[in-house]
Every structure is written in C-alpha cells, then in structure tokens.
Design an enzyme around this catalytic site. Structure first.
Site, PDB file in Angstrom:
ATOM      1  N   ASP A 404       0.851  -1.190   0.000  1.00 51.27           N
ATOM      2  CA  ASP A 404       0.000   0.000   0.000  1.00 51.27           C
ATOM      3  C   ASP A 404       0.889   1.243   0.000  1.00 51.27           C
ATOM      4  O   ASP A 404       2.110   1.160   0.212  1.00 51.27           O
ATOM      5  CB  ASP A 404      -0.897  -0.020   1.241  1.00 51.27           C
ATOM      6  N   GLU A 407       2.516   4.725  -4.299  1.00 46.20           N
ATOM      7  CA  GLU A 407       2.469   5.590  -5.497  1.00 46.20           C
ATOM      8  C   GLU A 407       3.810   6.265  -5.812  1.00 46.20           C
ATOM      9  O   GLU A 407       4.048   6.467  -7.023  1.00 46.20           O
ATOM     10  CB  GLU A 407       1.363   6.643  -5.332  1.00 46.20           C
ATOM     11  N   ASP A 478      -8.893   3.518  -2.313  1.00 43.64           N
ATOM     12  CA  ASP A 478      -9.772   3.952  -1.214  1.00 43.64           C
ATOM     13  C   ASP A 478     -11.097   4.494  -1.739  1.00 43.64           C
ATOM     14  O   ASP A 478     -11.294   5.701  -1.889  1.00 43.64           O
ATOM     15  CB  ASP A 478      -9.058   5.017  -0.380  1.00 43.64           C
TER      16      ASP A 478
END
Length: 774
Positions: A404, A407, A478
C-alpha cells in the site's frame, strides 16, 4: 520536429528512417503489432513493462513511394511520411488509424466573467498544456475507447481526458477524476466493429485526450521522454487484448485459496480481535479464507515488525488461524521509519538503498511512521534486499503481502521531481520513475515470496503500471461506501480487465464512510463475481463484516459468498485459460459481442468469463431492472431456469436477495461442493452444471492441479474435455485428456439444465452419458 525523410534502412524486422532532424525506428513485432520509437529523450530504448519481447519472423515488404515509405505485413499496410506522420490501413486498404495533420485547436470556452472571483470559490479553468511528446490522431464519428486501467467514469472513454500520474487521493472519487493510483497507458479504439490498441510505453506523466479538447482529434502525450508506442491490431477486441498481454504479460495462475472470500479492515487488533473475527465466520457458517492486518499490527509503523503488545506471539496466532482454515495477509508500505537501531533503516542507510535529493542526501518525507525514507526500487540490489526482507513475514507464517501507499504516497507534499534513483548505474529522476515505483516494489515482493516459499506469490497492490499484472493483484484503492462508488466500480473493473489486469477487485462495501445494510447486500452480489473478493473498511467507519447489520443482510452475504465458493472451479478455469490467452475474468459484453452495437456502452452488466452474465442492482431502493441480452446466444435465468432469446431487453424482478444472473445456453459450469474454506476437504466428484442447446455441439475444458505450486508449468496438471452433442440423442462425454496430476476425480455429477442429476463413475479416465430425448 522531424523534417523531411532523407533515407531508410531495413534490417529484418526493423526499419530505420532518417529525417532531417531525428532518426526513427519502426519494429514489426509480428504481422499485427508494430512499435514506433524515437529517441528524442534517451538513445536507448527500455521498458519496465515489457520484459521478454519476442519479435516474430514474418512477411515484411518495404517500398519507397513518391511521398512515403510503405511497410506491408500480412495484416497491415503502414505508410510513413515526412514529419514522421503515420497512417495505418488494414489489408483491404481501409484506413484504421490516421495521424491528424491539422493544428491543435482546443474548443473555445467563453470566459467573459471575473475569473479572479471564481477562483476564490475554487473554480479553476482547464489549463492548456504543451507537451514534449505529442501524438495526435484523427477522430472519426462513432469511435469508442476502452482501457486505461482503473480510471473513473463510463466504460466508453470517448470525450474524456486522463492523466497517468499515480496519485493517493483519499477524497471521494467521481467521474471527473483524471488520475488515480495506477498508470496504464493503454487503450483500445473501435469503429465499425474494427478494433486496435495503442500502448504508449512512457513512464513520465502522460496525458490522453479522447476528443475532449476537440472532437476532430484525440491524442496521447507526455511531459518528457521518448516517443515509444505500440500499435496492436485486432480487428477483434479479444485479439487486441491478447496482443497487448503478449507484450506486457498475462496474469499468472493464482493459488486457489486467494479466490476465496477475504475479510479486512483498518484495523483488526489486538490478537483477540483477529481470533474473534475468524471464530464468527465459522460459527455463522460463512465461508472465508483470508484475514488481513492493516498498519496497526506493526511496531510504531515500522515495516517488517510486530507490535508485541497487540500481538505477543504472531507465530502462534497465525498457526491457530491456519488450523481453522484461515490465511493471514499483512500490509507493507514503502516508507521506512527514520530510526537508528531499526534494522531495516540501518541496513538501507549503510548500503545506500534509499532515494536521495539533488545533493545526494537521503530524501525524507512524512508518512505513517513519521519521518521516513524511500527504498530505491529502480536498483536491482535494493529489490533483492527488499525481496529477502519478505522472508521476515513469511517465517511468521504470513501467506501474502499487501503493498500500500506505493504511489509513493507522502504527507508533506509529493516527492519532488528531481529526487534521484540509481537504476543500476543510470541516475534517473523521480519525474521519470514515479509511475513505476509501485510496479518495481511489487516485482521485488513477488520475487521474494516466490524464492522463500516456492509457491505462487499472493501480492496485492494499490499502485501499478502496465505489466504489474505479472506480479500482483490490484484493487481500486480507497473507495467510499456510496452507491455512486458501487456503480463506478463496474466499468472500472471491466476496463482493468481489458488493460491486462484480470486479478482485480474493489473494497466490497466501500472503504470510507459508513456502509448501509442494503448497500453491503448489493455490493457483495457484485463481489461474488469479482476476482479479488475482499470486504474492507476504514478505522473510523462502523463495522462492515457480513453479520454487522441484521439477519437479512447476514443471510444475503452468506448466500452470495457460498455461491462464490460454488463457482471457484469455473473461476480457476478462467484464470488457467487467461494465463495463456490474456483474456480477463470480468469482461464487458462488447468483448464477445462486438457485432452487437447495443453492447458498446453497457456500464452496469458484465460477463464473468464467457458463460455467465451478471446484471447487478446498483441503485438504492431498486427492486427490478432492465437487462440487455446480447444477440447471437440464448440466455438462461440462473434462478428460474427460464430461457430467453438474445438480442432483446427484458425486465427482471430483483428483490434485495436476488442478483440477476444469466447463463449462456451451451455452457458447462464446474462447481465445488459446499466449503467453509479452500482445502477443507478432498474433492473427489467433478460437479458440472450443463446447459444444453436445442440442437448442436459444444465443448468445455476443465483444469485441475495442486492449487499452489509452480509444478503445473512442468505439466503436472489434469485437463478434462467435456463434449456435449445434442442431436438425435443427448450425448455427454468426459475425457481426461491430460493426466499429469496425481489426484483425479472418482466420479462426475451432471446437473442437466438445473433439473436432472446424474452421477457416473470414471472408467479408464472416461465417462459417457447417453440420454434419449424422448
């Protein structure tokens, strides 16, 4: 930019054309796939997505005409002009992809008001942007665009503008969002039932405008980097997807348990909470295979550690879960806490494994652990180090890793463009590798798990680039517990599938905000057909487990989770075939019904494989819906067994406990018996739902292996051929045509058209059933 053509050279599949200002390279990958490359940024051509490019020998003719060079393959005619203008024709001479020759001309926006006042309320004009790489193509009427991965909006992207820049944005995503967590610079264009794809392999910030700027043209562009794109001809969308995944890789066959139901929230802790959740699944007779631990399991958010107060004995807890049939998956973020004495930080610092700023000082930003540093995943030594660290978690008994915040996300503003990464001796900047940062982390994770346990790795990632499908499953990030996000999820998943990501899913029930009983009921009906079937919610939301609301909601969850387990052998077959042909699990109707123009923009129905069509209810309070049945096949209502002719709209009553489902006539659906988890019992009966046609033949192949190892790549698997011939008599023949795995079925149970149940023993690896139609 290029000038006039001066000369050209042909070397087997490569045509080099020299212009006044630049030299270009055209590579014929095969008769339907062509690469166009211009080294306007870097001389060497490299790809993070394509790792084992195979250039096939094929028939190629190259001729110099008066004003262009003509390249001919068995399927295409490519004409190259001055200024590197490119037009592509099919073999019949019809132009299918034409460079736009006009000037860039954005639509006029009448802005006569006070822009300064508007800006105070947050209204901002769309800024015109000039790009270093800009490829415009002529846009014809009735052109449809698909792909781009997880972008929000409708299935057809005509009229949209998208940006590829992996972005962590926790605010509710709507149709207007141009960028999210993944960058998949690939799209499919279709007009007049003829399709092609373009993969723009550029890792800088890329832009795709599909007629939003001007309906005369569409373009793909980049702020920097090389011109490097692949044209992939169909004419079928299936051929385009196969061609694209032939380049970037197909989704590998997953471990069987990963296809079961998965339960997650931020955060299950302490240990007693995790054990209690597992216990309730078994007590309430709701199948489940996986429980996740979010960031709270760590020691002050230090990756590869445990909080010994919340989890005093992780090995013992994980063994207890495994004894009850549960696998544990733990989250890992890339941000490493700055903390002297912390093993991961100390090792990385000592070996120069972290990204640095322009002054060669280790770069820090704020993430969950506080002040954090970022591993340089572009470096092979760093990836090996990170891969080896996976063993820390696996030695505790963890079964999968959830990547997670990759990015990469950061709280004190984004990483600056000029942060430095060492790509094995080649220093590159963040602006070039941002979109592949998560991809390289996923690759390291996959390789570390594979080396540690020698089983098919289970990696879940939020950030991705083209090709990540080789290493990880993905979810759409999300989302929110809203009906809008449930509706958005269907075209997002369909376009992810068309973009190579077959193993994909959403947070069932929604991550942010509070779910409602009705929303969870409808969402689990979609999730049952989603490859990654995971219920996940945030730390601030109300409980969202199947039993968290009322008896009706619990019963609906149980019903559809059990249905999912029943269909797992069918799903596993899709994955087996998909590793070979690149086709996804979740499919838009247009993928198989390209000749039926009514399927081109259906956003709220999808195919689960080729044989099951799902038409979920996606609106609050709705108890019926209109469904389109594609032309060319008959369709059987899964619940009532009523048959319908394709090519028509029908109205289906759909009370809360019913998700409309239709089986294509002439389909065979293998089933599992009722299970609480994968591996609960040995399955010795092959159960087949056979849906016959009135007249004719059809065939299905069912796959069987050990469900976890790589031995299937060495031929250790079984393949059953099921042939149905419905003519004077109904004849069903089941043959074991490949016997490479030592567990074969003892018998077959045939559920014929949802009514007759026939059980037969295998004799000499064969079953033959003849039924008199009278």
């Amino acid at each position: 930019m290029f000038g006039k053509m001066k000369n050209f050279k042909v070397d087997k599949n490569i045509i080099k054309i020299k212009y006044e200002k630049l030299e270009t390279k055209i590579t014929i990958i095969n008769s339907s796939t062509v690469n166009f490359f211009v080294p306007n940024f870097r001389k060497n051509q490299k790809s993070n997505a394509i790792e084992n490019l195979i250039v096939e020998p094929c028939n190629i003719d190259v001729l110099k005409q008066d004003s262009y060079i003509e390249i001919t393959t068995d399927n295409l005619v490519i004409k190259i002009y001055d200024e590197f203008k490119v037009d592509i024709y099919n073999k019949k001479g019809k132009i299918i992809c034409e460079d736009y020759r006009g000037n860039r001309d954005p639509f006029i926006k009448n802005c006569a008001g006070r822009l300064d006042i508007a800006a105070q309320e947050g209204h901002k004009p769309t800024e015109h942007m000039d790009y270093k790489v800009f490829i415009p193509k002529k846009l014809e009427n009735n052109t449809y665009f698909y792909g781009f991965g997880e972008k929000t909006g409708h299935l057809n992207k005509n009229g949209c503008h998208y940006i590829n820049w992996n972005t962590d944005d926790p605010s509710p995503h709507g149709e207007t969002y141009e960028k999210l967590y993944k960058s998949i610079p690939f799209f499919i264009s279709m007009k007049d039932e003829e399709a092609f794809g373009i993969f723009f392999d550029n890792t800088f910030e890329t832009h795709f405008d599909l007629g939003k700027e001007n309906s005369k043209y569409y373009y793909f562009a980049s702020v920097d980097g090389n011109i490097d794109y692949y044209f992939i001809y169909g004419p079928g969308i299936t051929e385009v997807v196969k061609g694209y995944t032939n380049l970037t890789g197909t989704t590998p066959l997953p471990q069987l348990w990963t296809l079961g139901y998965q339960q997650c929230r931020w955060a299950y802790c302490p240990e007693s909470n995790v054990i209690d959740i597992a216990k309730k699944f078994r007590e309430k007779d709701i199948p489940c295979d996986t429980i996740y631990l979010d960031i709270e399991y760590m020691d002050d958010f230090r990756v590869f550690t445990w909080d010994n107060k919340k989890f005093p004995n992780p090995k013992k807890m994980i063994k207890k879960l495994k004894d009850e049939g549960f696998k544990l998956v733990t989250i890992i973020d890339p941000g490493v806490k700055v903390d002297k004495g912390y093993k991961i930080y100390d090792e990385g610092l000592k070996n120069g494994y972290f990204a640095t700023d322009k002054n060669s000082i280790v770069y820090t930003n704020w993430v969950w652990p506080g002040n954090s540093v970022f591993p340089d995943f572009m470096n092979s030594d760093v990836r090996r180090w990170w891969a080896n660290n996976q063993r820390i978690m696996l030695d505790y008994g963890v079964s999968g890793i959830w990547n997670d915040m990759n990015e990469p996300a950061s709280f004190n503003g984004p990483l600056p463009d000029d942060i430095k990464f060492n790509e094995d001796g080649n220093i590159v900047e963040h602006k070039e590798i941002h979109n592949v940062y998560g991809h390289m982390m996923d690759k390291a994770t996959y390789e570390g798990i594979k080396e540690s346990i020698n089983k098919r790795p289970f990696v879940v990632t939020r950030a991705a680039y083209s090709g990540t499908q080789k290493y990880s499953t993905v979810w759409t990030g999300d989302n929110q517990s809203t009906w809008e996000h449930l509706r958005l999820s269907i075209p997002m998943l369909m376009n992810l599938g068309l973009s190579g990501f077959s193993f994909c899913g959403t947070d069932v029930g929604g991550f942010g905000y509070d779910c409602t009983p009705e929303l969870l009921s409808r969402w689990v009906q979609v999730g049952a057909f989603t490859p990654l079937f995971r219920n996940h919610t945030t730390i601030y939301s109300r409980d969202q487990e199947p039993w968290a609301f009322d008896k009706l909601t619990e019963d609906i969850n149980r019903k559809y989770i059990k249905l999912r387990y029943k269909l797992i052998p069918y799903l596993y077959d899709i994955f087996y075939k998909g590793e070979r042909d690149g086709l996804p699990v979740i499919r838009p109707l247009v993928l198989h019904y390209q000749q039926d123009d009514k399927t081109y923009e259906i956003n709220d129905q999808f195919l689960f494989g080729e044989s099951i069509m799902v038409a979920p209810v996606l609106e609050q309070g709705k108890k019926a819906r209109m469904i389109y049945l594609p032309k060319g096949d008959n369709w059987i209502d899964y619940w009532t067994k009523e048959s319908f002719e394709g090519g028509q709209y029908i109205i289906k009553e759909a009370p809360l406990e019913i998700c409309p489902m239709y089986i294509k006539e002439g389909s065979i659906i293998p089933n599992f018996p009722e299970l609480s988890y994968i591996g609960e019992k040995d399955i010795k009966t092959l159960i087949l739902d056979v849906h016959t046609v009135k007249e004719g033949k059809f065939e299905y192949h069912h796959y069987q292996d050990d469900g976890e190892s790589f031995e299937y790549k060495d031929g250790k698997y079984n393949l059953y051929s099921i042939k149905v011939n419905n003519s004077h008599k109904l004849n069903i023949t089941i043959d074991l045509i490949k016997n490479g795995y030592n567990k074969i079925y003892d018998e077959v149970q045939i559920n014929l058209n949802g009514t007759n149940k026939l059980v037969r023993k295998f004799e000499n690896d064969k079953v033959v059933v003849n039924i008199d139609k009278n």
